[in-house]
Design an enzyme around this catalytic site. Structure first.
Site, PDB file in Angstrom:
ATOM      1  N   GLY A  53       0.861  -1.184   0.000  1.00 20.94           N
ATOM      2  CA  GLY A  53       0.000   0.000   0.000  1.00 20.94           C
ATOM      3  C   GLY A  53       0.886   1.218   0.000  1.00 20.94           C
ATOM      4  CB  SER A  55       5.363   2.689   3.667  1.00 21.04           C
ATOM      5  OG  SER A  55       6.022   3.618   2.840  1.00 21.04           O
ATOM      6  CB  CYS A  85       5.305  -3.896  -1.349  1.00 18.97           C
ATOM      7  SG  CYS A  85       5.854  -2.702  -2.567  1.00 18.97           S
ATOM      8  NE  ARG A 112       7.831   5.384   0.929  1.00 16.84           N
ATOM      9  CZ  ARG A 112       7.167   6.505   0.637  1.00 16.84           C
ATOM     10  NH1 ARG A 112       7.695   7.674   0.922  1.00 16.84           N
ATOM     11  NH2 ARG A 112       5.993   6.445   0.082  1.00 16.84           N
ATOM     12  CB  ILE A 141       3.258  -2.566  -7.624  1.00 23.23           C
ATOM     13  CG1 ILE A 141       2.670  -3.759  -8.396  1.00 23.23           C
ATOM     14  CG2 ILE A 141       2.481  -1.279  -7.953  1.00 23.23           C
ATOM     15  CD1 ILE A 141       1.282  -4.169  -7.934  1.00 23.23           C
ATOM     16  CG  HIS A 177       2.662  -6.569  -4.213  1.00 22.97           C
ATOM     17  ND1 HIS A 177       2.003  -6.002  -3.147  1.00 22.97           N
ATOM     18  CD2 HIS A 177       3.371  -5.568  -4.790  1.00 22.97           C
ATOM     19  CE1 HIS A 177       2.292  -4.715  -3.085  1.00 22.97           C
ATOM     20  NE2 HIS A 177       3.117  -4.427  -4.065  1.00 22.97           N
ATOM     21  CD  GLU A 179       0.404  -8.836  -1.639  1.00 22.85           C
ATOM     22  OE1 GLU A 179       1.383  -9.597  -1.542  1.00 22.85           O
ATOM     23  OE2 GLU A 179       0.512  -7.590  -1.681  1.00 22.85           O
TER      24      GLU A 179
HETATM   25  N1  GLN Z   1       5.674   2.825  -2.985  1.00 23.90           N
HETATM   26  C1  GLN Z   1       4.959   2.362  -1.828  1.00 23.90           C
HETATM   27  C2  GLN Z   1       5.518   2.979  -0.555  1.00 23.90           C
HETATM   28  O1  GLN Z   1       6.496   3.629  -0.605  1.00 23.90           O
HETATM   29  C3  GLN Z   1       4.996   0.855  -1.723  1.00 23.90           C
HETATM   30  C4  GLN Z   1       4.319   0.270  -2.929  1.00 23.90           C
HETATM   31  C5  GLN Z   1       3.586  -1.001  -2.660  1.00 23.90           C
HETATM   32  O2  GLN Z   1       3.332  -1.399  -1.520  1.00 23.90           O
HETATM   33  N2  GLN Z   1       3.198  -1.613  -3.740  1.00 23.90           N
HETATM   34  O3  GLN Z   1       4.974   2.804   0.481  1.00 23.90           O
END
Ligand code: GLN
Length: 192
Positions: A53, A55, A85, A112, A141, A177, A179
């Site tokens: 998601g 962070s 992630c 990140r 992602i 991921h 999931e």
């Molecule tokens: N780019 C998101 C972050 O910095 C992480 C991306 C993801 O969880 N798919 O939190």
């Protein structure tokens, strides 16, 4: 409780991100997954998953819901914790970019959004010896990248020499991921 026996409950932190996909993966494995948001709910779990998601957002919500200490306590009690992630970012001790309220349970420096715009999302097959011979399809992602790992952190899989799945004691972290594919072997590793 069935027959007086406690069945294993895997909590999935449901504050933001793709927690629903983790719950579906657990259901496919025949394990009880539970969406958790409060300290009491976190404390009642046998293991916990921090989903992908944002962070920064999840970190803020962890503070607002007061679950950060409950997660640290769960970790101290030796319960398995798995971050994917954004979850991996939240678990790390040092986050290079952005103001993230991280938990610091994995001795790692993580950056990140570390793959450039062109490749901010990609898929690849991973060799993961602990999961057997069959490669695992991995979806990245806007993935973070581990820049440094402590001596006690074990690398379970890499892409081009960069760690993407790591373990330190009861903490497991993936920059991809698991999931989002139908292969449940990384989740099964958490359960083992
Ligand atoms: N780019 C998101 C972050 O910095 C992480 C991306 C993801 O969880 N798919 O939190």
């Amino acid at each position: 409780m069935a027959n007086g026996r406690h069945s294993v409950v895997i909590g999935v932190l449901g504050l933001q991100g793709d927690f629903q996909e983790h719950l579906e993966t657990l259901a496919r494995l025949g394990v009880e997954g539970r969406n958790v948001r409060t300290p009491e709910q976190v404390s009642a779990c046998d293991a916990l998953i921090l989903p992908g998601g944002e962070s920064t957002t999840i970190g803020k919500l962890m503070l607002r819901f007061g679950v950060d200490q409950a997660i640290r306590d769960l970790h101290a009690a030796g319960k398995p914790i798995f971050g994917t992630c954004a979850g991996a970012i939240l678990l790390s001790t040092t986050v290079v970019e952005g103001n993230v309220h991280n938990l610091g349970l994995l001795d790692a420096t993580i950056c990140r959004n570390a793959y450039g715009r062109q490749t901010d999302s990609f898929e690849t097959d991973l060799d993961i010896p602990v999961l057997g011979d069959e490669p695992l399809r991995a979806v990245f992602i806007r993935a973070p990248r581990f820049e440094a790992l402590g001596d006690h952190v074990e690398v379970l899989a890499s892409v081009d020499g960069e760690p993407v799945l790591v373990r330190q004691g009861n903490v497991l972290a993936a920059t991809f991921h698991p999931e989002l594919t139908t292969d449940g072997r990384v989740h099964a590793l958490l359960l083992s």
